[in-house]
Design an enzyme around this catalytic site. Structure first.
Site, PDB file in Angstrom:
ATOM      1  N   HIS A  14      49.993  47.189  24.618  1.00 51.07           N
ATOM      2  CA  HIS A  14      49.849  47.617  23.609  1.00 51.07           C
ATOM      3  C   HIS A  14      49.528  45.804  22.143  1.00 51.07           C
ATOM      4  CE1 HIS A  14      53.684  44.574  22.499  1.00 51.07           C
ATOM      5  NE2 HIS A  14      54.011  45.650  23.030  1.00 51.07           N
ATOM      6  N   ARG A  30      43.895  62.505  24.989  1.00 54.56           N
ATOM      7  CA  ARG A  30      44.849  63.067  25.931  1.00 54.56           C
ATOM      8  C   ARG A  30      46.473  64.054  25.200  1.00 54.56           C
ATOM      9  NH1 ARG A  30      42.911  57.896  26.388  1.00 54.56           N
ATOM     10  NH2 ARG A  30      42.370  57.679  28.756  1.00 54.56           N
ATOM     11  N   ARG A  82      41.969  67.779  26.136  1.00 60.41           N
ATOM     12  CA  ARG A  82      42.818  67.819  27.915  1.00 60.41           C
ATOM     13  C   ARG A  82      44.124  68.622  27.870  1.00 60.41           C
ATOM     14  NH1 ARG A  82      42.376  62.677  31.122  1.00 60.41           N
ATOM     15  NH2 ARG A  82      44.551  62.162  30.265  1.00 60.41           N
ATOM     16  N   GLU A  92      37.072  64.623  39.220  1.00 57.96           N
ATOM     17  CA  GLU A  92      37.712  63.330  39.384  1.00 57.96           C
ATOM     18  C   GLU A  92      38.475  63.142  40.536  1.00 57.96           C
ATOM     19  OE1 GLU A  92      41.204  62.698  36.565  1.00 57.96           O
ATOM     20  OE2 GLU A  92      41.181  64.753  36.281  1.00 57.96           O
ATOM     21  N   ASN A 102      38.134  57.030  36.291  1.00 58.53           N
ATOM     22  CA  ASN A 102      39.343  55.830  37.378  1.00 58.53           C
ATOM     23  C   ASN A 102      40.255  56.235  38.461  1.00 58.53           C
ATOM     24  OD1 ASN A 102      38.928  55.029  34.984  1.00 58.53           O
ATOM     25  ND2 ASN A 102      40.548  55.349  33.909  1.00 58.53           N
ATOM     26  N   ASP A 103      39.908  57.792  38.279  1.00 56.67           N
ATOM     27  CA  ASP A 103      40.803  58.336  39.445  1.00 56.67           C
ATOM     28  C   ASP A 103      39.789  58.618  40.366  1.00 56.67           C
ATOM     29  OD1 ASP A 103      43.497  58.763  38.812  1.00 56.67           O
ATOM     30  OD2 ASP A 103      43.811  60.556  37.625  1.00 56.67           O
ATOM     31  N   ARG A 112      44.003  50.688  41.922  1.00 55.63           N
ATOM     32  CA  ARG A 112      43.490  49.533  41.452  1.00 55.63           C
ATOM     33  C   ARG A 112      44.676  48.970  40.509  1.00 55.63           C
ATOM     34  NH1 ARG A 112      41.920  51.346  35.712  1.00 55.63           N
ATOM     35  NH2 ARG A 112      42.434  53.131  35.403  1.00 55.63           N
ATOM     36  N   CYS A 149      34.079  60.198  30.842  1.00 56.26           N
ATOM     37  CA  CYS A 149      35.288  59.247  29.680  1.00 56.26           C
ATOM     38  C   CYS A 149      35.797  58.204  30.746  1.00 56.26           C
ATOM     39  CB  CYS A 149      36.131  60.418  29.699  1.00 56.26           C
ATOM     40  SG  CYS A 149      36.853  61.650  30.910  1.00 56.26           S
TER      41      CYS A 149
END
Length: 574
Positions: free
Chosen positions: A192, A299, A336, A435, A458-459, A469, A506
């Protein structure tokens, strides 16, 4: 003598100022046995401490300044929700009753159990929520000890805050002072503190380990948020160099504000769409403020990851989706469907004993296994589509049969809603996340059954390179410019463009301004990223010339290692 500390850089730019060190009071946790007759009194003491902590946060939430970033309220709401969560408070009460121990010790035992569970989570964003649990329990510990919330007193206007960690409540307490930068001993790129620093456009360096103990009050600091470097007590030569860098950064920041309202059009007149990724309905305000022309990824997992045994109801989901659709005022909103499984295990789902959850029942696979949960979400999404331009996005596709099954469910629910007289968008679009390498290679087949695709880099990078990662021992191998990744992206984007189907990205690559020219050259016309990244990417787009970039792609695709690709990109940028 100057000292250089290295951590995780959050937010570009340089800050120069004097340290304000926020003390980190370690709370001693006593352990003692109580008499049977005192159990009820100890339970009441614990409940009173929880109430007090909650009332403190509610008071802070009601005092958030109007110009505060939208994320601040969301994080405070999360902490309030945790304090009201039966899952956090019930176990300590049970421990008090069964072990006849003091409330502090009961809470510490439960906290240790929760933290051990967090250590097993692989997904970075969720693992960072560990800090939220620690901060909420610390507030209860302080209430049990009779301590009030700390209120830091800044010493000068150019303060750089030095802390072990920062909670959302701390951020509210700082509302009357403009800090030049933040540095902390702990935290990561999705904590955060990092998100708030990005939202405030402040340089920050996290995970410095021992900065709080090494730095003294009022000591002169340089914070390089791009390089992840903090220099303590710099000499005059270093100070002059960084003052010049700071001035350049400030000029750049003003230039970014000048393009806030400009359309994302390249120098040759090509229009590019810039969408925002959001986590919560309230994030739409920040997206619009930064010029997003739509939501490229909403999300929906936040609804399913609450610490409750029951699932979110159809109406709860409908309210959240409608709120985003209405806030975006007719702009596209891509939602999504629940992307759970892997390391995102909701309380209502039984723990998996799969040897490798990342390759198991996750994403659309879990949706197909939990059909009723999936259909409830689809009903809520379809109902909300009557209030804006909602599109559905299906995660973790690996074969076309999953698309066909999804469409079958959608058509059956549409028929139900028609029979009930419930309005919805008859032409709602259904897209798929690319992905998984199998979906990327066979993307042409998927595009026959999808209205659009979105690349989740990312994936895709992790699966393509077989690299986690978040694993420090191999994370150096995670490279978005690996030739295999670049060639796979080229194949997906060019195939979608050839077939006339919209393609967006994205993943984090879309929000990295260092990669904008590459993606434009590959033919990407729709980017989706965190709202705070939009202006930096737009700046790159405005200066770009697509014909020149496209002409250079064939040569770039011939490179056989990431460093060669970087070198060619650097020449393009120059």
């Amino acid at each position: 003598m100057a000292i250089t500390l290295h951590g995780i850089g959050i937010g570009g730019g340089v800050a120069i100022g004097h340290a304000h060190v926020l003390s980190h009071d370690e709370i001693e946790i006593a352990h003692y046995t109580i008499a049977e007759a005192d159990v009820a009194r100890e339970l009441a003491r614990f409940e009173a401490a929880v109430r007090h902590a909650c009332q403190e946060l509610e008071a802070l939430w009601g005092n958030i300044p109007e110009n505060a970033p939208a994320e601040l309220g969301a994080f405070l709401s999360l902490h309030i929700m945790l304090l009201n969560d039966h899952a956090l408070t019930a176990e300590p009460q049970l421990i008090i009753e069964t072990q006849r121990c003091n409330a502090e010790w009961a809470l510490k035992q439960h906290l240790d159990t929760l933290l051990a569970q967090f250590d097993d989570i692989e997904e970075e964003y969720l693992r960072e929520r560990r800090a939220d649990v620690i901060q909420v329990t610390e507030r209860i510990f302080k209430a049990l000890a009779g301590h009030e919330a700390r209120v830091p007193v800044p010493t000068r206007p150019d303060c750089i805050l030095v802390a072990h960690d920062l909670s959302p409540a701390d951020m509210v307490l700082f509302k009357d002072t403009e800090y030049a930068a933040f540095i902390t001993d702990v935290g990561g790129p999705t904590s955060h503190t990092a998100i708030l620093a990005r939202s405030l456009d402040l340089p920050a360096v996290l995970a410095l380990r021992h900065a709080q103990s090494l730095i003294r009050e009022d000591e002169l600091l340089i914070v390089d948020g791009e390089a992840g470097v903090v220099i303590v007590d710099p000499d005059e030569k270093v100070l002059a160099e960084y003052r010049a860098r700071q001035n350049d950064w400030l000029v750049g920041q003003r230039a970014l504000q000048d393009i806030r309202g400009a359309a994302a059009i390249t120098r040759d007149g090509s229009e590019i769409e810039l969408f925002a990724n959001i986590e919560l309905p309230d994030d739409t305000e920040l997206a619009l403020t930064n010029g997003a022309t739509g939501i490229g990824l909403f999300r929906s997992e936040f609804l399913f990851l609450r610490d409750e045994d029951d699932l979110p109801t159809e109406h709860e989901q409908f309210d959240a989706y409608r709120a985003v659709a209405e806030a975006m005022q007719g702009k596209p909103v891509i939602i999504r469907t629940m992307d759970l499984g892997k390391d995102k295990i909701p309380k209502w789902q039984e723990e998996s004993d799969a040897p490798n959850p990342a390759l198991g029942l996750t994403g659309i696979r879990l949706c197909m296994a939990e059909t009723q949960v999936f259909r409830t979400q689809l009903r809520a999404l379809l109902r909300a589509s009557a209030y804006g331009k909602i599109k559905l996005l299906v995660p973790m596709l690996s074969n076309v049969a999953e698309v066909r099954q999804t469409r079958r469910h959608v058509e059956e629910i549409k028929a139900q809603l028609r029979a009930e007289g419930v309005p919805f968008d008859e032409d709602i679009e259904i897209g798929g996340m690319i992905e998984v390498p199998a979906a990327a290679v066979a993307v042409a087949g998927f595009l026959k059954h999808l209205d659009f695709i979105s690349i989740g880099t990312n994936d895709l990078i992790q699966y393509t390179l077989a690299v986690d990662r978040n694993d420090d021992t191999v994370s150096y191998l995670y490279d978005p410019l690996h030739p295999a990744v670049v060639q796979l992206l080229h194949h997906v984007i060019s195939t979608a463009n050839r077939l006339g189907k919209p393609v967006s990205m994205c993943g984090e690559m879309a929000g990295d301004p260092q990669l904008t020219l590459l993606l434009l050259g590959l033919g990407l016309k729709r980017f989706s990223m965190l709202p705070a990244q939009l202006l930096k990417v737009k700046q790159r787009i405005l200066a770009a010339e697509l014909p020149r970039l496209e002409a250079a792609i064939d040569d770039l695709l011939l490179a056989d290692d990431a460093e060669a690709i970087r070198a060619r990109l650097a020449r393009l940028a120059g």
